[in-house]
Scaffold this active site. Structure first.
Site, PDB file in Angstrom:
ATOM      1  N   ASN A 112       0.735  -1.088  -0.117  1.00  0.00           N
ATOM      2  CA  ASN A 112      -0.025   0.051   0.069  1.00  0.00           C
ATOM      3  C   ASN A 112       0.863   1.276  -0.077  1.00  0.00           C
ATOM      4  O   ASN A 112       0.385   2.364   0.304  1.00  0.00           O
ATOM      5  CB  ASN A 112      -0.720   0.063   1.147  1.00  0.00           C
ATOM      6  CG  ASN A 112      -0.147  -0.042   2.481  1.00  0.00           C
ATOM      7  OD1 ASN A 112       0.925  -0.303   2.582  1.00  0.00           O
ATOM      8  ND2 ASN A 112      -0.894   0.196   3.479  1.00  0.00           N
ATOM      9  N   CYS A 113       2.213   1.214  -0.335  1.00  0.00           N
ATOM     10  CA  CYS A 113       3.159   2.393  -0.324  1.00  0.00           C
ATOM     11  C   CYS A 113       2.843   2.962  -1.672  1.00  0.00           C
ATOM     12  O   CYS A 113       3.306   2.073  -2.650  1.00  0.00           O
ATOM     13  CB  CYS A 113       4.460   1.689   0.269  1.00  0.00           C
ATOM     14  SG  CYS A 113       5.736   3.138  -0.258  1.00  0.00           S
ATOM     15  N   ASN A 114       2.665   4.167  -1.798  1.00  0.00           N
ATOM     16  CA  ASN A 114       2.620   4.985  -3.109  1.00  0.00           C
ATOM     17  C   ASN A 114       3.995   4.721  -3.961  1.00  0.00           C
ATOM     18  O   ASN A 114       4.119   4.492  -5.065  1.00  0.00           O
ATOM     19  CB  ASN A 114       2.087   6.367  -2.929  1.00  0.00           C
ATOM     20  CG  ASN A 114       0.556   6.469  -2.700  1.00  0.00           C
ATOM     21  OD1 ASN A 114      -0.046   5.514  -3.194  1.00  0.00           O
ATOM     22  ND2 ASN A 114       0.186   7.390  -1.894  1.00  0.00           N
ATOM     23  N   ARG A 126       4.353   1.313  -5.237  1.00  0.00           N
ATOM     24  CA  ARG A 126       3.707   1.260  -6.486  1.00  0.00           C
ATOM     25  C   ARG A 126       4.293   1.686  -7.687  1.00  0.00           C
ATOM     26  O   ARG A 126       4.364   1.349  -8.826  1.00  0.00           O
ATOM     27  CB  ARG A 126       2.148   1.625  -6.056  1.00  0.00           C
ATOM     28  CG  ARG A 126       1.532   0.815  -5.441  1.00  0.00           C
ATOM     29  CD  ARG A 126       0.074   1.081  -5.227  1.00  0.00           C
ATOM     30  NE  ARG A 126      -0.411   0.947  -4.061  1.00  0.00           N
ATOM     31  CZ  ARG A 126      -1.583   1.774  -3.523  1.00  0.00           C
ATOM     32  NH1 ARG A 126      -2.106   2.435  -4.134  1.00  0.00           N
ATOM     33  NH2 ARG A 126      -1.912   1.622  -2.125  1.00  0.00           N
TER      34      ARG A 126
END
Length: 105
Positions: A8-10, A13
């Protein structure tokens, strides 16, 4: 090539989107192998520890004084992300320098 990070780390990603043929390792679910963690700490020192993270802010003063490797083993989400392992070379963060090292525009 392997990317250690959080799903869930931008930033992780973005890196995953731009790099082809990379294996993703979720540090929360799978952790980081001790050998990789030790090598990363030897390479990056305390820069490997993300002191701006929510996990860090949740630690009390006594916990923050513990050795960084001990903290990272116990709380893998304290690791600055992404940590990329490419043929024995470790890269930290998704910076212009990291992108250049990987040949990503």
């Amino acid at each position: 090539m392997r990317l250690y990070g959080l799903k869930n780390c931008n930033t992780c990603r973005k890196a995953l989107k731009e790099i082809e043929n990379i294996e993703f390792v979720d540090v929360r679910a799978q952790g980081v192998p001790d050998s990789v963690l030790i090598e990363a700490f030897d390479t990056f020192g305390e820069a490997l520890l993300n002191t701006r993270s929510t996990t860090w802010r949740g630690l009390n003063a006594e916990q923050r004084t513990r050795p960084p490797l001990e903290l990272l083993k116990e709380h893998p989400t304290l690791m600055k992300r992404p940590l990329i392992e490419d043929d024995g070379t470790l890269l930290l963060g998704w910076t212009a320098k990291t992108k250049a090292s990987l040949g990503v525009a």
